[in-house]
Design an enzyme around this catalytic site. Structure first.
Site, short mmCIF file in Angstrom:
data_model
loop_
_atom_site.label_atom_id
_atom_site.label_comp_id
_atom_site.label_asym_id
_atom_site.label_seq_id
_atom_site.Cartn_x
_atom_site.Cartn_y
_atom_site.Cartn_z
N LYS A 83 0.08 5.53 -3.63
CA LYS A 83 0.12 6.21 -2.48
C LYS A 83 -0.16 5.00 -1.44
CE LYS A 83 -1.77 10.50 -0.67
NZ LYS A 83 -3.10 11.32 -0.65
N ALA A 84 0.90 5.08 -0.35
CA ALA A 84 0.87 4.07 0.63
C ALA A 84 1.01 4.63 2.26
CB ALA A 84 1.58 2.97 0.38
#
Ligand code: E4P
Length: 219
Positions: A83-84
């Site tokens: 996740k970014a």
């Protein structure tokens, strides 16, 4: 529609898994912090409980560090999705990780323009936060609809995940709009069961059964 559980708590995950309706888990730094266990260790345990996409979020803020962190997280388990955040550095990292075959979930999405950037960068999942948009007085579900329209127009493969879910109505609205995934706190998953007619209907069925058979067998 895929159901992910929005938690890093192992007991909550075990309870939800028993229902047989959970396809994955999303975590974020706040949820991991609540458990007080380092992210690598906690997501490894989650991967043992759920055979599906498990999102683990980076906490660095430069693309170079995010890429390194993403590579490290992706090595924990084959089901990890990195996740970014939807910031320029995050999109640079997502593009680089996608080229290496590492799947990403782009988080903190609050506009269709941001979602377009994520798809172009090769994101596996985009996470629009519909509850937080509702919280500031805008209709969060409209963002899901806009993103789905745009992705359909250009056949982007990025999956739309309705995040920041506050209650059953969000789930129904996201499903009606055609969101591929929704991520639910356990409380909301449990709320999906509730209907007063189910409770009163079951009570009457069991009462009729008892009256017909248990009283008769008493003689
Ligand atoms: C999941 O990916 C998100 O981090 C989460 O749904 C955010 O939910 P919140 O707005 O309730 O914190």
């Amino acid at each position: 529609m895929k159901f992910f559980l929005d938690t890093a708590n192992l007991d909550e995950i075990k309870k939800a898994v028993a229902y047989g309706v959970i396809d994955g888990v999303t975590t974020n730094p706040s949820l991991i912090a609540k458990e007080g266990v380092p992210v690598d260790e906690q997501v490894r345990k989650i991967c043992e409980l759920v055979d599906g996409d498990i999102s683990a979020e980076v906490v660095s803020t430069t693309s170079r560090e995010m890429i390194q962190e993403g590579r490290r997280l992706a090595k924990i388990h084959k089901n990890i999705v990195v996740k970014a955040p939807l910031i320029p550095e995050g999109i640079v990292a997502v593009s680089a990780l996608a080229k290496e075959g590492i799947r990403t979930n782009v988080t903190l999405c609050f506009s269709a323009a941001q979602a377009l950037l994520a798809a172009k960068a090769g994101a596996y999942i985009i996470s629009p936060f519909i509850g937080r948009i509702d919280d500031i007085g805008w209709p969060g579900i409209d963002l899901i609809k806009d993103i789905l329209t745009i992705y359909k127009n250009y056949s982007y493969g990025t999956q739309v995940l309705a995040a920041s879910i506050r209650g059953p109505l969000h789930v129904i609205e996201a499903a009606k709009a055609g969101a591929h995934i929704t991520t639910l706190p356990l409380k909301v998953l449990d709320q999906l069961f509730h209907h007063p007619l189910t409770g009163t209907g079951l009570e009457q069925f069991l009462k009729d059964h008892r009256n017909a058979f248990e009283l008769v067998s008493a003689y």
